[in-house]
Design an enzyme around this catalytic site. Structure first.
Site, mmCIF file in Angstrom:
data_model
loop_
_atom_site.group_PDB
_atom_site.id
_atom_site.type_symbol
_atom_site.label_atom_id
_atom_site.label_comp_id
_atom_site.label_asym_id
_atom_site.label_seq_id
_atom_site.Cartn_x
_atom_site.Cartn_y
_atom_site.Cartn_z
ATOM 1 C CB THR A 7 33.068 -6.080 -28.154
ATOM 2 O OG1 THR A 7 34.087 -5.163 -28.439
ATOM 3 C CG2 THR A 7 32.112 -5.766 -27.094
ATOM 4 N N PRO A 35 42.789 -5.586 -36.533
ATOM 5 C CG PRO A 35 44.021 -5.528 -38.782
ATOM 6 C CD PRO A 35 43.457 -6.455 -37.577
ATOM 7 C CE1 TYR A 59 -9.226 -7.953 16.451
ATOM 8 C CE2 TYR A 59 -8.989 -5.496 15.853
ATOM 9 C CZ TYR A 59 -9.039 -6.726 16.985
ATOM 10 O OH TYR A 59 -9.206 -6.251 18.454
ATOM 11 C CD GLU A 109 -15.458 -5.318 15.686
ATOM 12 O OE1 GLU A 109 -15.080 -5.751 14.815
ATOM 13 O OE2 GLU A 109 -14.933 -4.779 16.936
ATOM 14 C CG ASP A 158 -16.480 -12.825 17.410
ATOM 15 O OD1 ASP A 158 -16.082 -11.958 16.338
ATOM 16 O OD2 ASP A 158 -15.697 -13.185 18.306
#
Length: 286
Positions: free
Chosen positions: A188, A181, A79, A33, A84
């Protein structure tokens, strides 16, 4: 500036050569640039494979002014590609891939969408990982828990309906004792169902202080006791929960007080005789 950084911005004034791709770099973009004062310079953005120190980066980019990236990936890339001020370029190396922003909220959102492990954010989001890795691991644990619970399948039987009917009529003294038993009756499985669909705390038994510490004011407390722990069941702890006053002296004294708790014991054995008064136990046979 952070000591070690993944994403860097660099500027090289009056360059004699242009930067080249290195094995340490994941992605790089730059262009030549001309600034407002007419100075010819290279404006670039680089993402390293690993976090690198300023000293290391100066070795990779001699004579460059280096700063930690402050905006987003897209902002940094744009950026370094603006038209330009461009003389030559832009030149891209590697593959540009958007990662989430380096903040806790975005990282958690990304974890939920991609199911990445916390360690995978070590390089892409180093600041969040450094500050909040314990939180990220807790989020991962909760995600794994939810996934596992969603995979649970429930089969109902006559005894599970009986338990549901009993719970529909709250009683401050009653302990529900589910007795099977032989095993394989689905005790569960039903405990998992309550954990998935209700605010239920689960324990296979153990030290009373540990159980009290883990309890987090759930509405239902389930003791799913394996046969090998029959002799170690703390009957007094069952009464503590049912009375709504639970105390732990581990690490620091903790007193937990709740209005009402439903206590359910799943066991292959019956309660010992003489431990409870007759109105304390509601027996359900599988």
């Amino acid at each position: 500036m952070a000591r070690y950084v993944v994403c860097w911005m660099f500027t090289i004034n009056n360059p004699t050569t242009l930067p080249v791709m290195r094995d340490e770099i994941k992605y790089m973009v730059y262009q030549v640039e001309r600034g407002q004062e007419g100075t010819r310079h290279v404006q670039g953005y680089v993402e390293m494979k690993r976090r690198s120190s300023l000293k290391q980066m100066r070795g990779f980019f001699p004579g460059a002014h280096l700063e930690k990236r402050k905006g987003s990936q897209e902002e940094a890339r744009s950026y370094c590609m603006k038209e330009d001020t461009r003389i030559e370029g832009p030149f891209e190396f590697g593959s540009f891939k958007l990662s989430c922003n380096d903040n806790l909220f975005d990282v958690i959102q990304d974890m939920r969408e991609t199911h990445k492990r916390p360690l995978e954010y070590l390089y892409d989001c180093p600041n969040t990982f450094d500050r909040s890795k314990d939180t990220l691991y807790r989020v991962q644990a909760e995600m794994n828990k939810t996934k596992a619970m969603n995979s649970w399948r429930t089969s109902f039987s006559a005894w599970t309906s009986e338990v549901e009917n009993i719970m529909a009529q709250p009683c401050h003294r009653r302990i529900i004792w589910v007795y099977g038993p032989n095993g394989g009756e689905g005790k569960t499985t039903y405990a998992k169902h309550l954990m998935k669909t209700r605010n239920a705390f689960y324990s296979p038994g153990g030290k009373s202080l540990d159980i009290c510490r883990l309890y987090n004011y759930e509405d239902i407390v389930i003791f799913d006791i394996p046969r090998c722990k029959e002799d170690y069941l703390n009957y007094g702890l069952l009464e503590e929960f049912k009375n709504g006053i639970i105390q732990s002296g581990k690490y620091e004294p903790v007193l937990k007080i709740v209005e009402y708790v439903e206590v359910i014991v799943m066991a292959n054995f019956l309660p010992k005789e003489g431990i409870f008064s007759e109105d304390r136990i509601k027996l359900v046979s599988c």
